[in-house]
Structures are given as C-alpha cells and as structure tokens.
Design a protein around this motif. Structure first.
Motif, PDB file in Angstrom:
ATOM      1  N   LEU A  79       0.830  -1.206   0.000  1.00 55.27           N
ATOM      2  CA  LEU A  79       0.000   0.000   0.000  1.00 55.27           C
ATOM      3  C   LEU A  79       0.866   1.258   0.000  1.00 55.27           C
ATOM      4  N   ALA A  80       1.976   1.230   0.744  1.00 56.03           N
ATOM      5  CA  ALA A  80       2.888   2.374   0.746  1.00 56.03           C
ATOM      6  C   ALA A  80       3.497   2.569  -0.634  1.00 56.03           C
ATOM      7  N   LEU A  99       3.142   5.871  -3.064  1.00 57.25           N
ATOM      8  CA  LEU A  99       4.244   6.570  -3.726  1.00 57.25           C
ATOM      9  C   LEU A  99       4.011   6.666  -5.226  1.00 57.25           C
ATOM     10  N   PHE A 100       3.461   5.600  -5.802  1.00 56.63           N
ATOM     11  CA  PHE A 100       3.162   5.589  -7.237  1.00 56.63           C
ATOM     12  C   PHE A 100       2.137   6.669  -7.584  1.00 56.63           C
ATOM     13  N   PHE A 101       1.063   6.736  -6.812  1.00 55.55           N
ATOM     14  CA  PHE A 101       0.043   7.750  -7.071  1.00 55.55           C
ATOM     15  C   PHE A 101       0.575   9.156  -6.807  1.00 55.55           C
ATOM     16  N   PHE A 102       1.446   9.289  -5.801  1.00 59.12           N
ATOM     17  CA  PHE A 102       2.046  10.598  -5.519  1.00 59.12           C
ATOM     18  C   PHE A 102       2.909  11.051  -6.686  1.00 59.12           C
ATOM     19  N   GLN A 116      -8.485  14.332  -8.182  1.00 53.89           N
ATOM     20  CA  GLN A 116      -9.707  13.654  -7.737  1.00 53.89           C
ATOM     21  C   GLN A 116      -9.718  12.207  -8.212  1.00 53.89           C
ATOM     22  N   ALA A 117      -9.342  11.985  -9.467  1.00 52.47           N
ATOM     23  CA  ALA A 117      -9.316  10.620 -10.008  1.00 52.47           C
ATOM     24  C   ALA A 117      -8.340   9.750  -9.228  1.00 52.47           C
ATOM     25  N   LEU A 118      -7.158  10.300  -8.915  1.00 57.61           N
ATOM     26  CA  LEU A 118      -6.154   9.545  -8.157  1.00 57.61           C
ATOM     27  C   LEU A 118      -6.655   9.242  -6.749  1.00 57.61           C
ATOM     28  N   PHE A 119      -7.270  10.238  -6.092  1.00 55.39           N
ATOM     29  CA  PHE A 119      -7.786  10.030  -4.734  1.00 55.39           C
ATOM     30  C   PHE A 119      -8.869   8.963  -4.717  1.00 55.39           C
ATOM     31  N   ILE A 120      -9.737   8.982  -5.732  1.00 58.50           N
ATOM     32  CA  ILE A 120     -10.832   8.009  -5.792  1.00 58.50           C
ATOM     33  C   ILE A 120     -10.281   6.590  -5.944  1.00 58.50           C
TER      34      ILE A 120
END
Length: 252
Positions: A197-198, A202-205, A224-228
């Motif tokens: 998950l970490a 990092l990937f999404f960040f 928003q798309a990344l957070f969802i």
C-alpha cells in the motif's frame, strides 16, 4: 492474496463497481465541478505556492469550504457503499444504496477516531525519522528511507485498527481494541500489505506530481481521479480483511 482479492473485487465487474459507488461519485465530482464553475479564482489562489498564495474573498472562501465538505462526504459515502455492497447479503442487500444517516455518521465518527489515533502515532514516528535524518547529516537518501519506513508503519497501524470502518458500514459493533485483536493473527502478514500500500501511495504521488500545476481544472480533475482510485483500493483491502478475519470468508 489480500491485495489481489481487493483489486479483483474492484475490477472484475467494473460496471457493477461504478454503479454501486455512483451516488458518491456524483457528490465528489459534482462538488468539484461546481467549485470550478462558481469559485475559479478562489481555487486558483489556493493552488499557488506558499509565497504567492492569496486568501480568497470571504464569500468564495465559504463556498469552497462547503464544496470541500461535500467532497469529503462523498468519499465517506463511497466507502460505506462499497463495504455494504461486498459484505451484506440477502434482504439486507436491498438497502445497500440507501444507508441511513445514522450509519453514515457512525462511519464518519469512527473514521475521525481512527484518524486521531493515527495522528497520535504519526507524531512520534515523524520525530524519530527526523532524528534519524539529522544523525545522517540531512542525507536525502536517509530522508527518503525514513519517509518510506514511516509510510509503512502508518499503513500497518491503519490496517490494524480500521476494521471498525467496515463494521460501522454494516451496523456492527466493534471498537479499536476489537479491531486490533481481530488482526492480531495476521499482524506479520499485514506488514507486507502495508509495504504494498505504501508503494501504491508513492506511485500515485509520483503521478500526481506530473500534473500541470498551472492548470487548475486539469490538476483538480486528475487529483480527484487519483484520490478516488487510491481510496477505493484501501477501502477494498479493509473490506477483504473484515470479510476474512471477522466473517471467515475465503481469500480465494
């Protein structure tokens, strides 16, 4: 197996996933679009760097605050709907798309408690990582390693105490202590889940950092798309853990 099961539930029937969380998506996306349409200057001011940031006028600032609350409510609703879709069965399933206000606010209350516990843990962990970095002379490598280790610890603790959230979604009684005890048998395994998950975080960040900072609409929609997606993955992992550890469901 836990991560694979969580992802499989989300993507095996993408249409069903979107249908289940559609009320929440409407709330999240709708609040963002309204903010873009009604308060573009306020959003532009808030997305600038600290040196250039200017406070929006009170009216626009109040509207932005309302839209932020609506968006957060949408994320809470998304989690509640997904937990209920997976965990409820039979006649209870008919109420999946209509969780009561009591369940919604129960979930929100437990989420706040979980957040406060995590905050309490994050402070000493952050302090320890800061001391480690200072002992290394402020080395960028040590700072990065400390950040990753802190993220893993933070995620592990979240996994241990957050079973109270799916429990709230299905109107079951569970305390933070109960969640800690329920996950005790898998405490070692959850370090691996926390690591994955970490890594996803990092990937999404990294993807978020690539979004153009000067284009408010593009940045807001992309974030928003990344957070969802990131939120859905974590929610699905919690659903999987609750189903496996509390209800005895298979991970197959």
């Amino acid at each position: 197996a836990i991560i694979a099961h969580a992802l499989r539930m989300l993507i095996f029937e993408t249409g069903t996933t979107l249908r289940v969380i559609s009320p929440a998506l409407i709330l999240v996306i709708g609040s963002s679009l309204l903010a873009l349409y009604l308060t573009p200057e306020a959003l532009q001011a808030l997305t600038k760097g600290p040196q250039e940031m200017a406070l929006p006028d009170p009216t626009n600032g109040s509207l932005v605050f309302v839209f932020i609350l609506a968006g957060l409510a949408g994320y809470v609703l998304m989690a509640v709907l997904w937990h209920r879709h997976v965990l409820l069965s039979g006649m209870e399933r008919d109420g999946v798309m209509r969780p009561s206000a009591r369940i919604f606010f129960s979930y929100l209350g437990r989420a706040i408690v979980v957040g406060l516990v995590q905050l309490g843990v994050a402070l000493p962990v952050t302090l320890a990582m800061g001391v480690l970095a200072s002992l290394g002379g402020g080395s960028a490598l040590l700072v990065s390693i400390g950040g990753v280790l802190g993220g893993i610890i933070f995620a592990w603790i979240a996994l241990r105490i957050s079973l109270v959230l799916p429990a709230a979604a299905v109107d079951a009684r569970m305390t933070i202590r109960d969640s800690w005890e329920a996950t005790k048998t898998m405490s070692q395994t959850l370090w691996g889940v926390a690591l994955l998950l970490a890594g996803l975080n990092l990937f999404f960040f990294a993807i978020g950092a690539l979004l153009p900072s000067g284009q408010v609409a593009t940045t807001l929609v992309g974030q928003q798309a990344l957070f969802i997606v990131e939120g859905l993955i974590f929610v699905s992992v919690l659903t999987t853990l609750y189903g496996h550890l509390v209800e005895g469901r298979s991970l197959g």
